[in-house]
Scaffold this active site. Structure first.
Site, mmCIF file in Angstrom:
data_model
loop_
_atom_site.group_PDB
_atom_site.id
_atom_site.type_symbol
_atom_site.label_atom_id
_atom_site.label_comp_id
_atom_site.label_asym_id
_atom_site.label_seq_id
_atom_site.Cartn_x
_atom_site.Cartn_y
_atom_site.Cartn_z
ATOM 1 N N SER A 293 -9.239 1.097 -2.401
ATOM 2 C CA SER A 293 -9.402 1.979 -1.238
ATOM 3 C C SER A 293 -9.398 1.142 0.038
ATOM 4 C CB SER A 293 -10.717 2.758 -1.347
ATOM 5 O OG SER A 293 -11.040 3.364 -0.110
ATOM 6 N N SER A 294 -8.305 1.227 0.790
ATOM 7 C CA SER A 294 -8.167 0.427 2.004
ATOM 8 C C SER A 294 -9.289 0.706 3.000
ATOM 9 C CB SER A 294 -6.807 0.700 2.664
ATOM 10 O OG SER A 294 -6.714 0.059 3.912
ATOM 11 N N HIS B 79 0.852 -1.185 0.000
ATOM 12 C CA HIS B 79 0.000 0.000 0.000
ATOM 13 C C HIS B 79 0.890 1.238 0.000
ATOM 14 C CE1 HIS B 79 -2.796 3.094 1.464
ATOM 15 N NE2 HIS B 79 -3.772 2.315 1.044
ATOM 16 N N GLU C 59 0.721 4.159 1.342
ATOM 17 C CA GLU C 59 0.994 4.781 2.636
ATOM 18 C C GLU C 59 2.057 4.004 3.396
ATOM 19 O OE1 GLU C 59 -0.983 5.426 6.987
ATOM 20 O OE2 GLU C 59 -2.385 5.479 5.286
ATOM 21 N N SER D 43 -12.563 8.294 0.503
ATOM 22 C CA SER D 43 -12.109 8.854 -0.776
ATOM 23 C C SER D 43 -13.197 8.815 -1.850
ATOM 24 C CB SER D 43 -10.865 8.099 -1.268
ATOM 25 O OG SER D 43 -11.082 6.704 -1.243
#
Length: 316
Positions: free
Chosen positions: A226-227, A128, A130, A270
């Site tokens: 989208s986590s 991911h 991030e 998001s």
């Protein structure tokens, strides 16, 4: 007689403060610099948002190496590693940083643990964006822990000085279990000053938990990458209610409604509200026209864009 058909909308849902800031940064950068405007990775993990920006001349690239030397380059809300910043500087890119302030805070904590010569246990999903960014702040001292099983298998002495941080978009319940294992394994364990799970992720998960007991089906609007949206689906499923991710209304399957009276609906941080509106309209076509709202928190935090963009807009 069955229950009356209705939709319960979870609140808060859709854009969080970090996403709003990132999108406003793009808007201001377009005003000030025009096109082409380069963005490293997706500005936020939502395909609708990305497509809309591409239509306006924004170019999304996988690496800063793909940006022409000296061009304007926006870093996404998920943050980047120091190596990416160095590469951008070497290419003389005009960098505009849209990293979410809550992610920047995690980066600061990673650097602090590295200065204290602690092994950093980073709870998150490998790959991911991030996690890649945070990992890059202490690459020689960081181990990624994805699951409870990973935590249990850590082969470090019990007295190893360790610190843990978490990806901001994870499930609160999931990380709690992993952190409990870390606490049981290590005698010198330090965590962040406050929980890393961002307030927006937590609020959206709490709203799911509030709506699920009243729902026969739960739908989360959000992209597959989208986590935080995926975690919301998992939260609903763990509570025993069938749940689906709906990237947009074209992927809604009417067969899901069989035997369903109450549909719970939310959206990841998001996902724009327009996609929720389209799903609500589609549900109304099948008789789910009554709407209730279940609100668990009020979000009034605002993250402002960089001063240089605001000054530029004011000057114009």
């Amino acid at each position: 007689m069955g229950r009356k058909k209705k939709v319960i909308l979870a609140e808060p849902r859709s854009f969080c403060a970090g996403v709003r800031r990132a999108i406003s940064i793009i808007e201001l950068a377009l005003e000030r610099h025009g096109t082409p405007l380069y963005v490293r990775k997706e500005i936020v993990h939502n395909h609708y948002v990305v497509r809309q920006l591409e239509r306006r001349g924004v170019i999304f690239v996988d690496s800063e190496d793909e940006v022409p030397e000296g061009a304007v380059c926006v870093f996404s809300a998920h943050g980047v590693s120091p190596q990416v910043r160095s590469n951008a500087q070497a290419r003389q890119l005009d960098v505009i940083d849209a990293t979410c302030p809550l992610v920047s805070k995690v980066h600061q904590q990673a650097r602090r643990f590295a200065r204290e010569e602690r092994t950093l246990l980073l709870v998150g999903h490998a790959g991911h964006e991030e996690v890649e960014g945070t990992f890059g702040h202490a690459p020689d001292r960081t181990l990624i822990v994805e699951t409870v099983a990973d935590a249990e298998l850590l082969d470090l002495p019990a007295d190893t000085p360790v610190g843990y941080l978490t990806q901001t978009t994870l499930s609160v319940d999931e990380t709690r279990d992993i952190i409990d294992v870390l606490r049981s394994k290590f005698t010198d364990l330090q965590g962040p000053g406050t929980d890393d799970i961002c307030f927006a992720s937590q609020n959206r998960q709490d709203a799911v938990k509030a709506v699920v007991p009243e729902s026969d089906l739960f739908l989360v609007v959000g992209s597959r990458n989208s986590s935080n949206s995926l975690r919301m689906v998992e939260v609903a499923e763990r509570l025993g209610v069938t749940s689906y991710l709906v990237p947009d209304v074209t992927e809604f399957d009417e067969s899901w409604l069989e035997g369903v009276s109450v549909v719970g609906v939310s959206a990841g941080a998001s996902a724009p509200e327009i996609l929720v509106d389209q799903l609500i309209e589609r549900l109304a076509d099948f008789g789910y026209s009554d709407i209730e709202i279940e609100q668990v928190a009020q979000e009034d935090v605002v993250f402002h864009p960089p001063a240089r963009l605001i000054q530029g807009a004011n000057a114009g």
